[in-house]
Design an enzyme around this catalytic site. Structure first.
Site, PDB file in Angstrom:
ATOM      1  N   CYS A 121     -28.755  21.103 -29.584  1.00 32.98           N
ATOM      2  CA  CYS A 121     -28.899  19.805 -30.251  1.00 32.98           C
ATOM      3  C   CYS A 121     -27.634  19.560 -31.061  1.00 32.98           C
ATOM      4  O   CYS A 121     -27.316  20.316 -31.995  1.00 32.98           O
ATOM      5  CB  CYS A 121     -30.129  19.775 -31.160  1.00 32.98           C
ATOM      6  SG  CYS A 121     -30.197  18.285 -32.168  1.00 32.98           S
ATOM      7  N   CYS A 146     -28.166  19.194 -34.826  1.00 32.41           N
ATOM      8  CA  CYS A 146     -28.416  20.492 -35.482  1.00 32.41           C
ATOM      9  C   CYS A 146     -27.084  21.220 -35.684  1.00 32.41           C
ATOM     10  O   CYS A 146     -26.862  21.833 -36.735  1.00 32.41           O
ATOM     11  CB  CYS A 146     -29.358  21.353 -34.645  1.00 32.41           C
ATOM     12  SG  CYS A 146     -31.102  20.915 -34.818  1.00 32.41           S
ATOM     13  N   ASP A 149     -20.390   8.014 -38.160  1.00 32.05           N
ATOM     14  CA  ASP A 149     -20.615   7.970 -36.709  1.00 32.05           C
ATOM     15  C   ASP A 149     -19.274   8.051 -35.969  1.00 32.05           C
ATOM     16  O   ASP A 149     -18.277   7.466 -36.387  1.00 32.05           O
ATOM     17  CB  ASP A 149     -21.343   6.672 -36.343  1.00 32.05           C
ATOM     18  CG  ASP A 149     -21.988   6.732 -34.968  1.00 32.05           C
ATOM     19  OD1 ASP A 149     -23.227   6.755 -34.900  1.00 32.05           O
ATOM     20  OD2 ASP A 149     -21.251   6.761 -33.963  1.00 32.05           O
ATOM     21  N   HIS A 179     -34.826  20.163 -37.472  1.00 29.14           N
ATOM     22  CA  HIS A 179     -34.883  19.436 -36.195  1.00 29.14           C
ATOM     23  C   HIS A 179     -36.224  18.735 -36.038  1.00 29.14           C
ATOM     24  O   HIS A 179     -37.265  19.375 -35.901  1.00 29.14           O
ATOM     25  CB  HIS A 179     -34.647  20.358 -34.997  1.00 29.14           C
ATOM     26  CG  HIS A 179     -34.656  19.591 -33.709  1.00 29.14           C
ATOM     27  ND1 HIS A 179     -33.521  18.969 -33.199  1.00 29.14           N
ATOM     28  CD2 HIS A 179     -35.656  19.289 -32.852  1.00 29.14           C
ATOM     29  CE1 HIS A 179     -33.837  18.342 -32.084  1.00 29.14           C
ATOM     30  NE2 HIS A 179     -35.124  18.516 -31.846  1.00 29.14           N
ATOM     31  N   ASN A 227     -33.353   4.352 -34.057  1.00 26.57           N
ATOM     32  CA  ASN A 227     -33.749   4.132 -32.666  1.00 26.57           C
ATOM     33  C   ASN A 227     -34.664   5.270 -32.247  1.00 26.57           C
ATOM     34  O   ASN A 227     -34.297   6.440 -32.373  1.00 26.57           O
ATOM     35  CB  ASN A 227     -32.508   4.087 -31.767  1.00 26.57           C
ATOM     36  CG  ASN A 227     -31.607   2.913 -32.093  1.00 26.57           C
ATOM     37  OD1 ASN A 227     -32.094   1.817 -32.360  1.00 26.57           O
ATOM     38  ND2 ASN A 227     -30.310   3.132 -32.103  1.00 26.57           N
ATOM     39  N   THR A 256     -30.279   7.939 -28.080  1.00 29.36           N
ATOM     40  CA  THR A 256     -29.458   8.814 -27.225  1.00 29.36           C
ATOM     41  C   THR A 256     -29.423  10.245 -27.725  1.00 29.36           C
ATOM     42  O   THR A 256     -29.230  11.161 -26.939  1.00 29.36           O
ATOM     43  CB  THR A 256     -28.012   8.277 -27.112  1.00 29.36           C
ATOM     44  OG1 THR A 256     -27.441   8.196 -28.408  1.00 29.36           O
ATOM     45  CG2 THR A 256     -27.992   6.914 -26.441  1.00 29.36           C
ATOM     46  N   HIS A 301     -32.570  10.313 -36.735  1.00 28.35           N
ATOM     47  CA  HIS A 301     -31.430   9.864 -37.535  1.00 28.35           C
ATOM     48  C   HIS A 301     -31.609   8.409 -37.932  1.00 28.35           C
ATOM     49  O   HIS A 301     -32.233   7.626 -37.225  1.00 28.35           O
ATOM     50  CB  HIS A 301     -30.107  10.064 -36.785  1.00 28.35           C
ATOM     51  CG  HIS A 301     -30.087   9.490 -35.408  1.00 28.35           C
ATOM     52  ND1 HIS A 301     -30.657  10.110 -34.334  1.00 28.35           N
ATOM     53  CD2 HIS A 301     -29.558   8.336 -34.941  1.00 28.35           C
ATOM     54  CE1 HIS A 301     -30.476   9.386 -33.248  1.00 28.35           C
ATOM     55  NE2 HIS A 301     -29.821   8.284 -33.582  1.00 28.35           N
ATOM     56  N   HIS A 358     -29.313   5.169 -38.976  1.00 27.24           N
ATOM     57  CA  HIS A 358     -27.989   4.556 -39.052  1.00 27.24           C
ATOM     58  C   HIS A 358     -27.926   3.708 -40.320  1.00 27.24           C
ATOM     59  O   HIS A 358     -28.845   2.931 -40.590  1.00 27.24           O
ATOM     60  CB  HIS A 358     -27.750   3.614 -37.873  1.00 27.24           C
ATOM     61  CG  HIS A 358     -27.821   4.237 -36.510  1.00 27.24           C
ATOM     62  ND1 HIS A 358     -26.700   4.481 -35.753  1.00 27.24           N
ATOM     63  CD2 HIS A 358     -28.871   4.652 -35.758  1.00 27.24           C
ATOM     64  CE1 HIS A 358     -27.055   5.009 -34.589  1.00 27.24           C
ATOM     65  NE2 HIS A 358     -28.371   5.117 -34.556  1.00 27.24           N
TER      66      HIS A 358
HETATM   67  P1  5GP Z   1     -28.746   6.648 -31.152  1.00 27.42           P
HETATM   68  O1  5GP Z   1     -28.188   5.898 -29.983  1.00 27.42           O
HETATM   69  O2  5GP Z   1     -29.446   7.910 -30.687  1.00 27.42           O
HETATM   70  O3  5GP Z   1     -29.564   5.827 -32.084  1.00 27.42           O
HETATM   71  O4  5GP Z   1     -27.492   7.073 -32.012  1.00 27.42           O
HETATM   72  C1  5GP Z   1     -26.750   8.231 -31.823  1.00 27.42           C
HETATM   73  C2  5GP Z   1     -25.449   8.032 -32.545  1.00 27.42           C
HETATM   74  O5  5GP Z   1     -24.814   9.282 -32.663  1.00 27.42           O
HETATM   75  C3  5GP Z   1     -24.471   7.107 -31.830  1.00 27.42           C
HETATM   76  O6  5GP Z   1     -24.138   6.026 -32.685  1.00 27.42           O
HETATM   77  C4  5GP Z   1     -23.277   8.020 -31.518  1.00 27.42           C
HETATM   78  O7  5GP Z   1     -22.042   7.348 -31.646  1.00 27.42           O
HETATM   79  C5  5GP Z   1     -23.424   9.127 -32.543  1.00 27.42           C
HETATM   80  N1  5GP Z   1     -22.912  10.403 -32.134  1.00 27.42           N
HETATM   81  C6  5GP Z   1     -23.188  11.060 -30.976  1.00 27.42           C
HETATM   82  N2  5GP Z   1     -22.572  12.251 -30.960  1.00 27.42           N
HETATM   83  C7  5GP Z   1     -21.893  12.359 -32.139  1.00 27.42           C
HETATM   84  C8  5GP Z   1     -21.068  13.379 -32.712  1.00 27.42           C
HETATM   85  O8  5GP Z   1     -20.825  14.439 -32.127  1.00 27.42           O
HETATM   86  N3  5GP Z   1     -20.544  13.136 -33.938  1.00 27.42           N
HETATM   87  C9  5GP Z   1     -20.800  11.987 -34.618  1.00 27.42           C
HETATM   88  N4  5GP Z   1     -20.239  11.853 -35.828  1.00 27.42           N
HETATM   89  N5  5GP Z   1     -21.575  11.002 -34.118  1.00 27.42           N
HETATM   90  C10 5GP Z   1     -22.115  11.189 -32.887  1.00 27.42           C
HETATM   91 ZN    ZN Z   2     -31.567  18.902 -33.804  1.00 27.14          ZN
END
Ligand code: 5GP
Ligand code: ZN
Length: 113
Positions: A4, A7, A30, A46, A86, A94, A99, A101
């Site tokens: 993860c 994590c 982000d 987690h 989300n 994703t 999380h 935002h």
């Molecule tokens: P979701 O689409 O799941 O709501 O948001 C996941 C967010 O995590 C996305 O905005 C993506 O840019 C961010 N993200 C994914 N991998 C990483 C990472 O390794 N580091 C950081 N800082 N952000 C990440």
């Molecule tokens: Zn996790």
């Protein structure tokens, strides 16, 4: 949880630009910002999504919401900001680690996409 990415960020196994951290949560910028300020707030524990929150997580969930206001203040988002989580397929979650935002420093349209 193994494999993860969030994590790993929480454990400092991969680097991130940390905005806030305590024993329960971490907030980091982000990688692919959708606004001039785009920070993710996650529990260090987690939890895959809001659907996976358990009774034992009540205090943690309150702590996250309480700290989001402080983090937004530190980020100088006095003109307003949006908090988004989300959850699941239709919302295009994703990363399967809960999380929130925090988006700010621009006018955010409504309804979201
Ligand atoms: P979701 O689409 O799941 O709501 O948001 C996941 C967010 O995590 C996305 O905005 C993506 O840019 C961010 N993200 C994914 N991998 C990483 C990472 O390794 N580091 C950081 N800082 N952000 C990440
Ligand atoms: Zn996790």
């Amino acid at each position: 949880m193994a494999d993860c990415i969030f994590c790993m960020i929480a454990n400092h196994e991969i680097p991130s630009n940390v905005a806030y951290e305590d024993d329960q949560i971490i907030a980091f910028h982000d990688l692919d910002p959708q606004a001039p300020v785009h920070v993710l707030v996650i529990p260090k524990k987690h939890i895959a999504s809001l659907d996976d929150v358990k009774e034992e997580d009540r205090e943690l969930m309150g702590h996250i919401m309480f700290k989001i206001h402080e983090i937004a203040t530190d980020l100088e988002l006095e003109n307003g900001y949006r908090v988004v989580s989300n959850n699941g397929e239709d919302a295009f979650q994703t990363v399967k680690h809960l999380h929130f935002h925090i988006l700010g420093k621009r006018k955010l349209t409504w309804p979201p996409g």
